[in-house]
Write an enzyme that holds these catalytic residues in place. Structure first.
Site, short mmCIF file in Angstrom:
data_model
loop_
_atom_site.label_atom_id
_atom_site.label_comp_id
_atom_site.label_asym_id
_atom_site.label_seq_id
_atom_site.Cartn_x
_atom_site.Cartn_y
_atom_site.Cartn_z
N GLY A 518 0.55 -1.21 -0.46
CA GLY A 518 -0.34 0.26 0.04
C GLY A 518 0.72 1.26 0.06
CB ILE A 522 4.97 -4.20 2.95
CG1 ILE A 522 6.19 -3.80 2.57
CG2 ILE A 522 4.65 -5.78 2.63
CD1 ILE A 522 7.48 -4.54 2.48
CB VAL A 523 -1.40 -5.36 3.40
CG1 VAL A 523 -1.84 -6.30 3.53
CG2 VAL A 523 -1.01 -3.77 2.83
CG ASP A 633 -4.40 6.87 -3.43
OD1 ASP A 633 -4.72 6.80 -4.62
OD2 ASP A 633 -3.61 5.82 -3.09
#
Ligand SMILES: *[C@@H]1O[C@H](CO)[C@@H](O)[C@H](O)[C@H]1NC(C)=O
Ligand SMILES: *[C@@H]1O[C@H](CO)[C@@H](O)[C@H](O)[C@H]1NC(C)=O
Ligand SMILES: *[C@@H]1O[C@H](CO)[C@@H](O)[C@H](O)[C@H]1NC(C)=O
Ligand SMILES: *[C@@H]1O[C@H](CO)[C@@H](O)[C@H](O)[C@H]1NC(C)=O
Ligand SMILES: *[C@@H]1O[C@H](CO)[C@@H](O)[C@H](O)[C@H]1NC(C)=O
Ligand SMILES: *[C@@H]1O[C@H](CO)[C@@H](O)[C@H](O)[C@H]1NC(C)=O
Ligand SMILES: *[C@@H]1O[C@H](CO)[C@@H](O)[C@H](O)[C@H]1NC(C)=O
Length: 797
Positions: A518, A522-523, A633
């Site tokens: 993202g 980090i995911v 976004d």
């Protein structure tokens, strides 16, 4: 006694002498004509072996101008004029002095003509050889059907250098197909595949070997002589015979050579006076095995891309799809296959975890021309591993210490025992099937829409009142809907859980499985214990980003207070020293981006439902939660899909909190190129309208299934917002959804959606509607006014 049917027909023929009777000797006089759909009219050859006339195409009201064997039961077609342009019913073909044979549609428009165009034709003649010719008064041939090659050669026919026999597209579709039989300049008669749109010939897969370094001895004609022998005639008059041994006598048998739509060139014979049920017997096929013969680096092979070819007992191609693939066109077994699962792609923010894929073994299947890597010496385990870890790899073949990596689309697939070795296809794990139609939403406001649209159109004042009432009713209905969440879900929603770093470390197996990146970290995928194991997406907020401290608090606060079915739910968080993490519910179907721009496409209906979902989620963020949230976004990578393919807005990492009494704010540029509103660059006030802008761009992407900026299409289409407005202005909205039948059949909604999108992408934020209005317009509850040009400033400058 009344007339029975044969009686009537007999009567009919005698009273109205039809062309059938008039043309018994094969002669056709200038002015004679035939009509498509009128079965009785034909131009027969003197002995009746061949007929010239119209043949109806499979179950369609379209006709082919053709020549066929008229004495055998299956009336095999040997020549056709208009394979690419079938003629509608009631079209006519006429022999004219000026233009030769002319085929016109019922309105008189010309579909095809034989020529010559010099006004000399005196008569036509359907010969017993199967050749139809046009001659002048002196009996000189002006045109003959033998010179206009279709897919079949007949005895007495000659193909000169440069001649091309073309296959049909399929058994029943006479459009130009993918294969050719040609006599090329070097003297070789060859079989080759072509590129269909351009006709560009690819590599040959059969050669007569009639070249000669001494060019006076190279092949110069392909001759099918009257005895039924097919040969290439060399300049020295030497014959290279293509028919094997002795052929059955032509006096008692028909002969033909047909290039089939699967690329097999077959010589046939058929007894002339068949008592009933004989059929064509194969004299020779070229090549012997079409599945292994075609192996060019370009083109598809007989079975289309990804298809697998096996050879039948009569040496024709049988096509099928590999496991977990299905036909691209369900009606065309030779048209290629598509995967039934999302294939792995090498792109960021698309769920592509190697763990989601596995290899299934294929039996004796190879696609010999689709390699991009070859490892040798190697062993099979490393070969498998190499493919699983490579996002380009779709198939591996391992044979005798060599490992070939292959990628889609696969071409020239074949299955036969000679493929020794092991092959594996990389497929998505589990019984993943293509997205089915989403559950049909309860349309409990249908009657309302009807009432409103009936009443709309009255006075302006009246409309205002109506819109007010409609919106009230609308939001009442929706509000009730939102509150109807199951008990369990509510418990998760209201109890934001605080996780320890250790817990999350264990949940993610030491942060192993990365599912995306993202804007701020980090995911990872994980499994936390809340009652039973619950799959979660854990967003690790990068501590090196300076702003992240503030962002973190912002995000937690904002998300903790949001509850909406079109938003990704926050389950908990971790705030332990430098470790900051957000724990979200895990959504199995990944991002909208992978479905808009990937291989697996969503249906029009699913896409419209997704658009509604995103609009509802944004409406909630802007107007309905306790603190207004501007997302900033909105893009397909930030829209996730749940198991029902409902849209969920994700990533509030950039959201700027606003209290409701303060509607405008300055802020640094945020968001993603291509989706950000122009005011970001103009140092103007940033309002919720930036999300409306991004939504407009996203809506166009959802409609068209393409990226907002695509440099691979023609220049005037590269910028989606510009192209969409052009299409709208020119009334060409169908161009936006090319080939999407479902969308094309839903023109009203398509038009409405495009118009709403154009309103959303207005350069002037004040012209953009609120999400509330967007919702009402998308639903069709209020009519969409004609939108102005979205970027009048840009055009002026
Ligand atoms: C066909 O017509 C031409 C000109 O009318 C004539 O010379 C010729 O003999 C006819 N052919 C047959 C087979 O009847
Ligand atoms: C019909 O075909 C035969 C055999 O090729 C030929 O001899 C004859 O001349 C043809 N008839 C006409 C009218 O061209
Ligand atoms: C034959 O196939 C072509 C290409 O797919 C298509 O455009 C055409 O409509 C088909 N013709 C018939 C008669 O079905
Ligand atoms: C080419 O072929 C012709 C006819 O067969 C022959 O006369 C001539 O000698 C040949 N030339 C060569 C260079 O082989
Ligand atoms: C046709 O060609 C074959 C093979 O060359 C030959 O044996 C036969 O005599 C030919 N027939 C005629 C009528 O020329
Ligand atoms: C026609 O077909 C039937 C059944 O397939 C067969 O028994 C019969 O012998 C055939 N007749 C001829 C003349 O081949
Ligand atoms: C997948 O589907 C097949 C056939 O429907 C079934 O036999 C199999 O058990 C399923 N596997 C899983 C993991 O659900």
């Amino acid at each position: 006694m009344a007339f029975d049917l044969p009686c009537i027909l007999y009567f009919f023929f005698f009273l109205f002498p039809s062309s059938l009777v008039a043309q018994r000797n094969g002669n056709v006089t200038v002015g004679d004509s035939l009509t498509a759909g009128d079965e009785a009219t034909l131009w027969l050859s003197p002995a009746g072996d061949f007929a010239f006339g119209f043949r109806q195409l499979d179950k369609k009201d379209l006709y082919l101008l053709a020549i066929w064997y008229n004495k055998i039961p299956d009336k095999t077609i040997v020549w056709y004029a208009n394979g690419d342009r079938p003629a509608p019913k009631k079209s006519t073909v006429k022999l004219t002095a000026e233009l030769g044979v002319v085929l016109n549609n019922p309105q008189g428009g010309e579909i095809w003509k034989s020529g010559p165009g010099n006004g000399e034709a005196a008569y036509g003649f359907m010969n017993d050889t199967g050749n139809f010719l046009v001659a002048n008064a002196n009996g000189e041939k002006l045109w003959q059907s033998f010179e206009l090659l279709a897919d079949t050669l007949l005895p007495t026919q000659i193909m000169e250098k440069g001649g091309i026999l073309s296959s049909r597209l399929s058994e029943t579709n006479f459009s130009k197909g993918r294969f050719q039989f040609r006599l090329i300049q070097d003297g070789n008669a060859v079989l080759n595949t072509i590129n269909l749109p351009t006709g560009f010939p690819y590599e040959a897969y059969f050669w007569s070997n009639t070249v000669d370094s001494n060019s006076s001895n190279a092949g110069y004609q392909v001759v099918f002589n009257e005895s039924g022998y097919l040969y290439v005639l060399r300049a020295s008059n030497i014959r290279e015979v293509l028919t094997p041994g002795r052929v059955v006598p032509a006096t008692e048998n028909y002969h033909r050579a047909t290039l089939h739509f699967d690329g097999v060139f077959v010589l046939y014979s058929h007894p002339k006076n068949s008592p009933g049920n004989e059929s064509w017997s194969v004299v020779r096929t070229m090549p012997v095995n079409i599945c292994t013969a075609v192996r060019g680096l370009k083109g598809t092979g007989p079975c289309g891309f990804n298809g697998v070819c096996t050879i039948s007992t009569d040496q024709r191609a049988i096509c099928r799809c590999p496991e977990r693939f299905s036909l691209l066109d369900p009606d065309d077994p030779y048209g290629g296959c598509k995967p039934d699962f999302p294939t792995q792609v090498c792109a960021e923010d698309v769920p592509n975890a190697p763990e989601d894929y596995e290899l299934v073994q294929l039996t004796n299947i190879d696609w010999p021309e689709s390699d991009y890597e070859m490892y040798t010496p190697y062993n099979i385990e490393d070969c498998k591993k190499a493919c699983l870890q490579d996002c380009f790899c779709n198939v591996i073949v391992f044979r005798e210490g060599t490992c070939w990596k292959k990628k889609l689309p696969l071409s020239n697939g074949r299955q036969d025992d000679s493929v020794n070795g092991a092959s594996f296809m990389k497929v998505r794990k589990g019984n993943y099937t293509l997205p089915g139609p989403p559950p049909i939403p309860k349309k409990n406001h249908d009657s309302l829409v009807l009432v409103v649209s009936v009443l709309l159109g009255g006075s302006v004042f009246f409309n205002f009142v109506l819109v007010g009432v409609a919106s009230f009713a609308f939001f009442f209905i929706y509000h009730n809907k939102f509150n109807r969440t199951p008990q369990v879900e509510r418990a998760v929603q209201s109890n934001l859980r605080c996780f320890s770093y250790k817990e999350l470390m264990e949940a993610t197996n030491g942060f192993k499985e990365e599912v995306g990146r993202g804007a701020f970290g980090i995911v990872y995928k994980g499994l936390v214990q809340i009652g039973s194991g619950v799959p979660v997406a854990i967003k690790k907020v990068d501590r090196f980003v300076k702003e992240s401290d503030k962002e973190f608090k912002t995000e937690v606060d904002a998300i903790a207070q949001t509850h909406h079915k079109n938003l990704v739910r926050l389950i908990g968080f971790c705030d332990e020293g430098q470790h900051r993490m957000l724990v979200y519910e895990f959504l199995s179907n990944g991002t909208l981006a992978s479905f808009l721009f990937g291989d697996v496409k969503l249906s029009w209906n699913q896409r419209t439902q997704i658009a509604f979902g995103i609009a509802r989620g944004l409406l909630y963020l802007h107007d309905e939660c306790s603190t207004q949230i501007i997302h900033c976004d909105i893009k397909p990578q930030n829209i996730l899909l749940d198991e029902h393919y409902d849209a969920r807005i994700a990533d509030f990492g950039l959201a700027k909190l606003l209290s409701l009494d303060q509607s405008q704010t300055f802020t640094a540029i945020r968001g993603t190129k291509g989706y950000v509103a122009p005011e970001w660059f103009r140092n103007k006030l940033i309002t919720v309208k930036v999300d409306v802008y991004s939504f407009g761009v996203l809506l166009l992407e959802i409609i068209c299934c393409r990226r907002s900026v695509d440099t691979e299409v023609v220049e005037e289409r590269a910028i989606l917002t510009d192209w969409a407005y052009d299409c709208y202005q020119q009334g060409m909205m169908h161009a936006l959804v090319e080939n999407d039948e479902e969308a094309l059949n839903d023109m009203k909604k398509l038009e409405r959606f495009v118009m709403v999108a154009i309103w959303c992408i207005q350069e002037d934020p004040n012209l953009r509607p609120t999400m509330k209005m967007v919702m009402l317009m998308l639903e069709g509850i209020i009519q969409v006014p004609v939108p102005p040009c979205p970027s009048p400033f840009s055009i002026a400058s």
